[in-house]
Enzyme design. Structure first.
Site, mmCIF file in Angstrom:
data_model
loop_
_atom_site.group_PDB
_atom_site.id
_atom_site.type_symbol
_atom_site.label_atom_id
_atom_site.label_comp_id
_atom_site.label_asym_id
_atom_site.label_seq_id
_atom_site.Cartn_x
_atom_site.Cartn_y
_atom_site.Cartn_z
ATOM 1 N N TYR A 43 23.162 9.049 -21.382
ATOM 2 C CA TYR A 43 23.636 10.201 -22.155
ATOM 3 C C TYR A 43 23.316 11.521 -21.442
ATOM 4 O O TYR A 43 23.879 12.560 -21.796
ATOM 5 C CB TYR A 43 23.041 10.238 -23.576
ATOM 6 C CG TYR A 43 23.357 9.035 -24.451
ATOM 7 C CD1 TYR A 43 24.287 8.077 -24.065
ATOM 8 C CD2 TYR A 43 22.715 8.867 -25.681
ATOM 9 C CE1 TYR A 43 24.559 6.974 -24.866
ATOM 10 C CE2 TYR A 43 22.985 7.772 -26.493
ATOM 11 C CZ TYR A 43 23.901 6.828 -26.071
ATOM 12 O OH TYR A 43 24.159 5.744 -26.870
ATOM 13 N N SER A 58 25.845 14.086 -35.077
ATOM 14 C CA SER A 58 26.583 15.310 -35.357
ATOM 15 C C SER A 58 25.841 16.446 -34.681
ATOM 16 O O SER A 58 24.621 16.388 -34.532
ATOM 17 C CB SER A 58 26.673 15.570 -36.870
ATOM 18 O OG SER A 58 27.272 16.830 -37.075
ATOM 19 N N VAL A 59 26.580 17.479 -34.275
ATOM 20 C CA VAL A 59 25.923 18.679 -33.736
ATOM 21 C C VAL A 59 26.077 19.833 -34.729
ATOM 22 O O VAL A 59 25.693 20.955 -34.435
ATOM 23 C CB VAL A 59 26.508 19.066 -32.349
ATOM 24 C CG1 VAL A 59 26.210 17.982 -31.332
ATOM 25 C CG2 VAL A 59 28.008 19.335 -32.422
ATOM 26 N N LYS A 107 17.449 3.788 -23.573
ATOM 27 C CA LYS A 107 18.096 2.539 -23.115
ATOM 28 C C LYS A 107 18.218 2.487 -21.595
ATOM 29 O O LYS A 107 18.420 3.527 -20.948
ATOM 30 C CB LYS A 107 19.500 2.404 -23.728
ATOM 31 C CG LYS A 107 19.555 2.723 -25.211
ATOM 32 C CD LYS A 107 20.905 2.436 -25.839
ATOM 33 C CE LYS A 107 20.980 3.019 -27.243
ATOM 34 N NZ LYS A 107 21.406 4.408 -27.319
ATOM 35 N N ASP A 161 17.912 8.368 -31.429
ATOM 36 C CA ASP A 161 18.471 7.387 -30.498
ATOM 37 C C ASP A 161 19.118 8.122 -29.319
ATOM 38 O O ASP A 161 20.028 8.917 -29.509
ATOM 39 C CB ASP A 161 19.537 6.548 -31.229
ATOM 40 C CG ASP A 161 20.105 5.450 -30.338
ATOM 41 O OD1 ASP A 161 19.518 4.349 -30.303
ATOM 42 O OD2 ASP A 161 21.124 5.698 -29.669
ATOM 43 N N LEU A 188 30.042 5.817 -38.254
ATOM 44 C CA LEU A 188 31.105 6.556 -38.956
ATOM 45 C C LEU A 188 32.448 6.365 -38.259
ATOM 46 O O LEU A 188 33.385 7.143 -38.471
ATOM 47 C CB LEU A 188 30.770 8.058 -38.986
ATOM 48 C CG LEU A 188 29.485 8.437 -39.718
ATOM 49 C CD1 LEU A 188 29.183 9.925 -39.534
ATOM 50 C CD2 LEU A 188 29.582 8.098 -41.203
ATOM 51 N N HIS A 226 21.045 -1.597 -22.457
ATOM 52 C CA HIS A 226 22.190 -0.921 -23.090
ATOM 53 C C HIS A 226 23.402 -1.849 -23.236
ATOM 54 O O HIS A 226 24.047 -1.868 -24.286
ATOM 55 C CB HIS A 226 22.543 0.309 -22.245
ATOM 56 C CG HIS A 226 23.245 1.390 -22.989
ATOM 57 N ND1 HIS A 226 23.038 2.726 -22.738
ATOM 58 C CD2 HIS A 226 24.169 1.344 -23.987
ATOM 59 C CE1 HIS A 226 23.805 3.442 -23.546
ATOM 60 N NE2 HIS A 226 24.495 2.631 -24.313
ATOM 61 N N ARG A 280 26.651 18.986 -41.363
ATOM 62 C CA ARG A 280 26.915 17.539 -41.361
ATOM 63 C C ARG A 280 25.633 16.743 -41.145
ATOM 64 O O ARG A 280 25.489 15.642 -41.694
ATOM 65 C CB ARG A 280 27.925 17.190 -40.274
ATOM 66 C CG ARG A 280 29.340 17.573 -40.654
ATOM 67 C CD ARG A 280 30.268 17.238 -39.520
ATOM 68 N NE ARG A 280 31.664 17.335 -39.911
ATOM 69 C CZ ARG A 280 32.669 17.181 -39.056
ATOM 70 N NH1 ARG A 280 32.419 16.932 -37.761
ATOM 71 N NH2 ARG A 280 33.899 17.267 -39.472
HETATM 72 P P1 NAD Z 1 29.423 8.225 -35.169
HETATM 73 O O1 NAD Z 1 30.088 7.105 -35.853
HETATM 74 O O2 NAD Z 1 28.027 8.573 -35.500
HETATM 75 O O3 NAD Z 1 30.369 9.497 -35.337
HETATM 76 C C1 NAD Z 1 30.015 10.743 -34.826
HETATM 77 C C2 NAD Z 1 31.167 11.734 -35.056
HETATM 78 O O4 NAD Z 1 31.533 11.715 -36.422
HETATM 79 C C3 NAD Z 1 30.742 13.166 -34.762
HETATM 80 O O5 NAD Z 1 31.001 13.481 -33.421
HETATM 81 C C4 NAD Z 1 31.605 13.951 -35.704
HETATM 82 O O6 NAD Z 1 32.867 14.200 -35.101
HETATM 83 C C5 NAD Z 1 31.808 13.036 -36.871
HETATM 84 N N1 NAD Z 1 30.924 13.288 -38.030
HETATM 85 C C6 NAD Z 1 29.564 13.179 -38.074
HETATM 86 N N2 NAD Z 1 29.133 13.450 -39.312
HETATM 87 C C7 NAD Z 1 30.230 13.712 -40.062
HETATM 88 C C8 NAD Z 1 30.418 14.058 -41.417
HETATM 89 N N3 NAD Z 1 29.387 14.161 -42.250
HETATM 90 N N4 NAD Z 1 31.690 14.252 -41.842
HETATM 91 C C9 NAD Z 1 32.746 14.146 -41.009
HETATM 92 N N5 NAD Z 1 32.620 13.819 -39.712
HETATM 93 C C10 NAD Z 1 31.378 13.608 -39.252
HETATM 94 O O7 NAD Z 1 29.606 7.944 -33.607
HETATM 95 P P2 NAD Z 1 28.697 7.735 -32.340
HETATM 96 O O8 NAD Z 1 28.100 9.002 -31.890
HETATM 97 O O9 NAD Z 1 29.543 6.971 -31.381
HETATM 98 O O10 NAD Z 1 27.548 6.709 -32.806
HETATM 99 C C11 NAD Z 1 26.281 7.124 -33.280
HETATM 100 C C12 NAD Z 1 25.204 6.891 -32.253
HETATM 101 O O11 NAD Z 1 25.158 5.512 -31.869
HETATM 102 C C13 NAD Z 1 25.447 7.605 -30.914
HETATM 103 O O12 NAD Z 1 25.255 8.991 -30.993
HETATM 104 C C14 NAD Z 1 24.487 6.861 -30.044
HETATM 105 O O13 NAD Z 1 23.154 7.299 -30.292
HETATM 106 C C15 NAD Z 1 24.698 5.434 -30.536
HETATM 107 N N6 NAD Z 1 25.697 4.685 -29.719
HETATM 108 C C16 NAD Z 1 25.284 3.610 -28.994
HETATM 109 C C17 NAD Z 1 26.181 2.895 -28.223
HETATM 110 C C18 NAD Z 1 25.709 1.706 -27.451
HETATM 111 O O14 NAD Z 1 26.468 1.190 -26.602
HETATM 112 N N7 NAD Z 1 24.514 1.221 -27.680
HETATM 113 C C19 NAD Z 1 27.537 3.277 -28.169
HETATM 114 C C20 NAD Z 1 27.945 4.370 -28.931
HETATM 115 C C21 NAD Z 1 27.028 5.048 -29.712
#
Ligand code: NAD
Length: 275
Positions: free
Chosen positions: A51, A232-233, A76, A46, A190, A109, A237
């Protein structure tokens, strides 16, 4: 290698339920993390024009050696391109940056209700889908009434990608999506890795099922039918999150997790006031 379950969308195409998110990831880091994700088994990525990392995502896909057809790629349309011709041009620019001849899913979006051009943007997405360069089309951040209005055009979005996690379970909007046959994609599944993962109930359930808090939350999403793409990068994780596929939660666990919803659970913008 374990494979993600697939869900069938309204247009009868399928989508892997567990994918990989790339928000707030720089292009080079996006390339490396998407490479790790693809090596781990993820087949759904995604991204979004805003981004700024579509090139990096595209390079990882091209260099993976995997047939393009095996990867489900979403991008998006950003808020400044809701006009019909702007939307067509923005889509072309995204494809160019991704270095591919099609995306699997193209989303509006945010609806930006103040601009009032989301139906014009939707008409452009319908045209793009007809060319085959976006296989499926959907929306993101659409409240129920705007989703219903969009569906009223005669082409129903296949997904609505919305903020959703145990502190913000969006029970009503999930039901509104489902009533139209629209699949729910959960963003920030998450809770952006913040305090949600310290929640004592989540910690308790994680212990009961021998999983980590992140795996427990992702397993809840999968069990209730959401599509998720945790970001995650960190390679460990990225692999840990993939392990959610192995976690089994009982009905009682699911209820306890859904009951964690809070009045102030929203982390991102209210879609009616965004844009
Ligand atoms: P997320 O809920 O996926 O959390 C990501 C963060 O959680 C990471 O930066 C890291 O700090 C932590 N993390 C990841 N794996 C972990 C683990 N196993 N243990 C502990 N911590 C961990 O947050 P996100 O990135 O906001 O959402 C996921 C994806 O959703 C985005 O990357 C994007 O592709 C999408 N998104 C879309 C919109 C939209 O408006 N459509 C908005 C936000 C995000």
């Amino acid at each position: 290698m374990t494979a993600s379950p697939e869900l069938t969308m309204l247009d009868e195409r399928t989508i892997p339920q567990l994918g990989f998110g790339t928000w707030q990831v720089e292009p080079d880091v996006a390339q490396a993390s998407v490479e790790t994700a693809l090596e781990t088994g993820y087949r759904h990525i995604d991204t979004a024009a805003i981004y700024g990392n579509e090139e990096g995502v595209g390079r990882a896909i091209a260099g993976s050696g995997l047939p393009r057809e095996e990867i489900f790629l979403t991008t998006k349309l950003w808020d400044d391109s809701h006009g019909h011709d702007d939307a067509l041009a923005a889509f072309d620019a995204s494809l160019e940056r991704l270095g591919t001849d099609h995306v699997d899913l193209y989303l509006i979006h945010w609806p930006c209700p103040q601009d009032g051009r989301y139906l014009e943007a939707w008409e452009a997405l319908v045209e793009i889908r007809a060319t085959g360069r976006a296989r499926s089309i959907g929306v993101s951040n659409f409240p129920a009434e705007l989703l219903q209005e969009t569906a009223g055009t005669g082409v129903v979005p296949v997904v609505n990608q919305i903020e959703l996690h145990p502190w913000f379970p969006q029970v009503e909007l999930r039901a509104a999506n489902a009533s139209l046959g629209v699949l729910t994609e959960a963003w920030s599944p998450l809770g952006q890795g913040g305090e949600l993962l310290q929640d004592p109930t989540i910690a308790q359930i994680a212990q009961e099922v021998s999983a980590t808090p992140a795996q427990t939350v992702l397993a809840w999403h999968l069990a209730i039918g959401n599509i998720v793409f945790p970001k995650s990068v960190t390679p460990e994780r990225i692999r840990e999150n993939w392990g959610a596929l192995e976690v089994g939660l009982g009905e009682e666990h699911l209820e306890r997790l859904t009951a964690l919803g809070r009045e102030d659970g929203r982390l991102g913008s209210d879609p009616m006031h965004h844009g």
